[in-house]
Design an enzyme around this catalytic site. Structure first.
Site, PDB file in Angstrom:
ATOM      1  N   SER A 161       0.811  -1.223   0.000  1.00 41.29           N
ATOM      2  CA  SER A 161       0.000   0.000   0.000  1.00 41.29           C
ATOM      3  C   SER A 161       0.839   1.265   0.000  1.00 41.29           C
ATOM      4  O   SER A 161       0.516   2.234  -0.696  1.00 41.29           O
ATOM      5  CB  SER A 161      -0.946  -0.001   1.203  1.00 41.29           C
ATOM      6  OG  SER A 161      -1.840  -1.083   1.121  1.00 41.29           O
ATOM      7  N   ARG A 191       1.773 -12.187   8.017  1.00 39.90           N
ATOM      8  CA  ARG A 191       0.771 -11.390   7.304  1.00 39.90           C
ATOM      9  C   ARG A 191       1.250 -11.129   5.877  1.00 39.90           C
ATOM     10  O   ARG A 191       0.504 -11.287   4.921  1.00 39.90           O
ATOM     11  CB  ARG A 191       0.543 -10.088   8.062  1.00 39.90           C
ATOM     12  CG  ARG A 191      -0.616  -9.244   7.569  1.00 39.90           C
ATOM     13  CD  ARG A 191      -0.770  -8.053   8.507  1.00 39.90           C
ATOM     14  NE  ARG A 191      -1.697  -7.064   8.015  1.00 39.90           N
ATOM     15  CZ  ARG A 191      -2.907  -6.839   8.521  1.00 39.90           C
ATOM     16  NH1 ARG A 191      -3.332  -7.572   9.527  1.00 39.90           N
ATOM     17  NH2 ARG A 191      -3.675  -5.885   8.035  1.00 39.90           N
ATOM     18  N   ARG A 239      -1.250   0.376  14.249  1.00 37.53           N
ATOM     19  CA  ARG A 239      -1.271   1.744  13.729  1.00 37.53           C
ATOM     20  C   ARG A 239      -2.616   2.434  13.984  1.00 37.53           C
ATOM     21  O   ARG A 239      -2.897   3.490  13.423  1.00 37.53           O
ATOM     22  CB  ARG A 239      -0.972   1.752  12.224  1.00 37.53           C
ATOM     23  CG  ARG A 239      -2.001   1.061  11.371  1.00 37.53           C
ATOM     24  CD  ARG A 239      -1.664   1.153   9.901  1.00 37.53           C
ATOM     25  NE  ARG A 239      -2.601   0.346   9.129  1.00 37.53           N
ATOM     26  CZ  ARG A 239      -2.374  -0.115   7.909  1.00 37.53           C
ATOM     27  NH1 ARG A 239      -1.235   0.146   7.307  1.00 37.53           N
ATOM     28  NH2 ARG A 239      -3.272  -0.835   7.268  1.00 37.53           N
ATOM     29  N   ARG A 287       3.352   1.641  10.222  1.00 41.23           N
ATOM     30  CA  ARG A 287       3.256   0.751  11.385  1.00 41.23           C
ATOM     31  C   ARG A 287       4.472   0.860  12.308  1.00 41.23           C
ATOM     32  O   ARG A 287       4.615   0.078  13.242  1.00 41.23           O
ATOM     33  CB  ARG A 287       3.048  -0.697  10.929  1.00 41.23           C
ATOM     34  CG  ARG A 287       1.665  -0.948  10.361  1.00 41.23           C
ATOM     35  CD  ARG A 287       1.390  -2.426  10.175  1.00 41.23           C
ATOM     36  NE  ARG A 287       0.068  -2.670   9.629  1.00 41.23           N
ATOM     37  CZ  ARG A 287      -1.051  -2.744  10.343  1.00 41.23           C
ATOM     38  NH1 ARG A 287      -0.997  -2.577  11.658  1.00 41.23           N
ATOM     39  NH2 ARG A 287      -2.212  -2.982   9.757  1.00 41.23           N
ATOM     40  N   HIS A 308      -2.412  -2.808  -5.208  1.00 43.50           N
ATOM     41  CA  HIS A 308      -1.753  -4.114  -5.276  1.00 43.50           C
ATOM     42  C   HIS A 308      -2.822  -5.177  -5.116  1.00 43.50           C
ATOM     43  O   HIS A 308      -3.974  -4.882  -4.807  1.00 43.50           O
ATOM     44  CB  HIS A 308      -0.697  -4.268  -4.167  1.00 43.50           C
ATOM     45  CG  HIS A 308      -1.241  -4.059  -2.796  1.00 43.50           C
ATOM     46  ND1 HIS A 308      -2.020  -4.990  -2.145  1.00 43.50           N
ATOM     47  CD2 HIS A 308      -1.168  -2.999  -1.951  1.00 43.50           C
ATOM     48  CE1 HIS A 308      -2.382  -4.529  -0.967  1.00 43.50           C
ATOM     49  NE2 HIS A 308      -1.886  -3.312  -0.826  1.00 43.50           N
TER      50      HIS A 308
END
Length: 514
Positions: free
Chosen positions: A64, A155, A193, A266, A445
Site C-alpha cells: 500500500s 501477514r 497503527r 506501522r 496491489h
C-alpha cells in the site's frame, strides 16, 4: 460566483488484484454486479503494481505504501527496500553515519545495542537481510551485547513461517560470537497503527524490561509453544528469551535502540512510545535514555536520527493541483488514511492548499473478518456528499476492505468485503453521473484474489504480484496496454487538460475519442 466542479474521482480498491485462477479467489466469487456492468460498458484494462514497475526488486509483491507513492507521484519511485539492499551490497550500509554513531556511543559506554524490527523476508515493512547486516555491523564495530527483538510477521508471509528466520539468526549469532535473540512478539502488538495502545504497551514492556507473558530459553522453543497455544506468527504473545544464566535483556540508559523497519505507518506508534517525553498512550514503567535510530523517516514530528532520510519528491499530483489552483479531497478509513494523504503526497504530512481531508474511523474489532464491510457505508455517505457539493476538481478515495479483510485469510469474509465495496462503487458512480463527473477505478496491489497458498494449503494472507484493474467510467475512450501505477497521476492531469510536469515520467493511459 462559485464555479461548479465536474470532479474526477480516483477510487483505489486496496488489495484488489486480477487473477486468472479462480480457486479461492474472493474477488471472482463475490457478487459484483456494479463492477461487472462497468467493465462491460466502459474502457478498462490491467496495470502493474509490483516489482520493477513500482521501484521494488523484480518479482517483489506490491504494497500500500509503495502503491500510493507511485500513484500520487506519477513516476517510478526507488523504494526503501531496494535502496537499502543496494547500500548493503555496495558496502555503504556499514559506514552509515547514523547507524555507526549509535553503535559506537553504546560500545564506548559499555552499553548494549538493541535491534528491533519485523523479522521477515516479506519485504513490505522490513527485510531480514537488512536486520542481519545491522547485527553483523554492530559486532564488527565492537559490540558484545547485541540483542535482537524480533517482531513476527505471518501477514506478508505465510501465517506460520517464522521458524526458519529465528533458526537462521540463532546460527548467525553463534557464528558472530556475540549477540542473541532477546524477545519475540507478533506484529499485531508491536506494529499497531490504530492507537490500540494496549497492544503496543506489551511490546514496549517486553523490550524495555523483558517483561512478558511467557519466558523461554530459546526463540524457536518460544515459537513452537505459541503454535501450541494456536497463535500464528502475527499474534504471538510477548515472549522473553533468557540467556544461559536465565536472565532477560533490558533496555538501559546509554544503550542504542535501532528500529529496522523501513515502512513508516506501522512504525510510528511504538517509536513515539520510546522517544516522546510527553507520550501518554499508556503508562510507561521505565523510560530509559537511549540512542534511538530509525532506518527511514517515519514522520516529520519524530525527532530521531535517520539512517536513510526520505528523498524529496516534487510536483506530485497534489502539488501540481495546488499550483494550478485546483481543489482536491482525500478520503478513507483510519487504516488507509495515511496512504491517501502522507504517502500519496510523496511523504509530506501537511495538506496542500485546496486539499481537504476526511477521515472515517475504522471499526474497533480485533480482526476485520468480523466486520468485512468495515466503515464503507459511512465512507461512501461522506464521499457522495462531497461529490454532490461540487467543490472538488479531484477526489482520491481508498476502500481498504479487500486488503484488510484479505490479510485475515478468511475467504468468506473477503467475499463479503468485495461485495460491500461493489455496492459502494455503484453509489459513487451514480453520484458522479449526476454532476457530470468521471471516475478511474484501480488498486494499489493484489490480495483478496488469492486467499489460499496453492503450495502449502495454508491461508494466503499476503499481497500478490498480480496486475490490478484499471477502469475509466467516463467519456468514450481507449486505454493503453502495459500501464503501471505511476501512469495514473499523468492520466488524471491529461483528462483535466492540464500539462504534465517533467518530473512525472509516467504516461497518460486514457485517450478520449473525439
Amino acid at each position: 460566483m462559485t464555479t461548479t466542479k465536474r470532479p474526477i474521482a480516483l477510487l483505489i480498491l486496496d488489495g484488489w488484484g486480477y487473477r486468472e485462477n479462480t480457486h479461492m479467489n474472493a474477488i471472482y466469487h463475490a457478487n459484483t454486479p456494479v463492477l461487472d456492468r462497468l467493465n462491460a460498458q466502459y474502457a478498462h484494462g490491467l496495470i502493474s503494481g509490483s516489482g520493477l514497475d513500482v521501484g521494488l526488486p523484480d518479482g517483489q509483491m506490491g504494497n500500500s505504501e509503495v502503491g500510493h507513492i507511485n500513484l500520487g507521484s506519477g513516476r517510478i519511485v526507488y523504494q526503501e527496500l531496494t535502496r537499502i539492499s543496494k547500500a548493503i551490497a555496495d558496502h555503504e550500509f556499514e559506514q552509515n553515519p547514523a547507524l555507526c554513531d549509535a553503535v559506537d556511543v553504546a560500545v564506548k559506554a559499555g552499553g548494549a545495542v538493541h535491534i528491533m524490527g519485523l523479522l521477515s523476508p516479506g519485504g513490505v515493512h522490513s527485510h531480514e537481510e537488512h536486520i542481519e547486516a545491522m547485527c553483523r555491523m554492530a559486532v564488527a564495530r565492537g559490540a558484545t551485547k547485541v540483542y535482537l527483538h524480533a517482531f513476527l510477521d505471518g501477514r506478508d508471509t505465510p501465517p506460520r513461517s517464522a521458524k526458519g528466520s529465528l533458526s537462521h539468526f540463532d546460527d548467525l549469532f553463534t557464528t558472530l560470537g556475540h549477540g542473541r535473540i532477546a524477545s519475540i512478539i507478533g506484529r499485531y502488538f508491536a506494529m499497531d497503527r490504530d492507537n490500540r495502545w494496549d497492544r503496543v504497551s506489551q511490546a514496549y514492556d517486553l523490550i524495555t524490561q523483558g517483561k512478558a507473558k511467557f519466558q523461554y530459553d530459546n526463540a524457536v522453543t518460544a515459537l513452537e509453544a505459541a503454535y501450541e497455544r494456536n497463535e500464528n506468527d502475527e499474534f504471538v504473545s510477548s515472549s522473553a528469551i533468557t540467556d544461559s544464566e536465565g536472565k532477560v535483556a533490558s533496555l538501559n540508559d546509554g544503550d542504542a535502540l535501532i528500529f529496522m523497519n523501513f515502512r513508516a505507518d506501522r512504525a510510528r506508534q511504538i517509536t513515539r512510545s520510546f522517544i516522546n517525553a510527553d507520550f501518554d498512550g499508556f503508562e510507561r514503567a521505565v523510560t530509559p535514555k537511549v540512542n534511538f535510530v530509525t532506518l527511514t523517516e517515519y514522520a516529520a514530528d519524530i525527532k530521531a536520527p535517520i539512517a536513510y532520510p526520505s528523498e524529496n519528491l516534487v510536483n506530485t499530483l497534489g502539488e501540481v493541483l495546488q499550483n494550478r489552483g485546483r481543489t482536491q479531497l482525500r478520503i478513507s478509513e483510519t487504516e488507509k488514511y495515511a496512504h491517501v494523504t502522507f504517502f500519496f503526497n510523496g511523504g509530506k504530512e501537511e495538506p496542500f492548499n485546496g486539499e481537504d481531508r476526511i477521515l472515517i474511523n475504522s471499526p474497533k474489532v480485533a480482526t476485520y473478518d468480523l466486520q468485512p464491510e468495515m466503515s464503507s457505508t459511512e465512507l461512501t455517505d461522506k464521499l457522495v456528499a462531497a461529490i454532490e457539493s461540487a467543490q472538488y476538481d479531484v477526489i482520491i478515495c481508498n476502500y481498504p476492505n479487500g486488503d484488510m479483510v484479505g490479510h485475515t485469510g478468511n475467504f468468506d469474509a473477503a467475499v463479503k468485503a468485495c461485495e460491500a465495496v461493489d455496492a459502494c462503487i455503484g453509489r459513487v458512480v451514480d453520484a458522479l453521473a449526476k454532476v457530470g463527473g468521471e471516475c478511474i477505478i484501480t488498486a494499489d496491489h493484489g490480495n483478496a484474489e488469492q486467499m489460499t497458498d496453492e503450495t502449502t494449503g495454508q491461508a494466503h494472507t499476503a499481497h500478490t504480484s498480480e496486475l490490478v484493474p484499471f477502469v475509466f467510467v467516463g467519456r468514450d475512450a481507449t486505454i493503453d496496454e502495459g500501464g503501471k501505477l505511476s501512469d495514473v497521476a499523468p492520466t488524471i492531469l491529461h483528462l483535466m487538460g492540464e500539462t504534465i510536469p517533467a518530473e512525472m515520467t509516467g504516461k497518460p493511459l486514457i485517450h478520449v475519442k473525439e
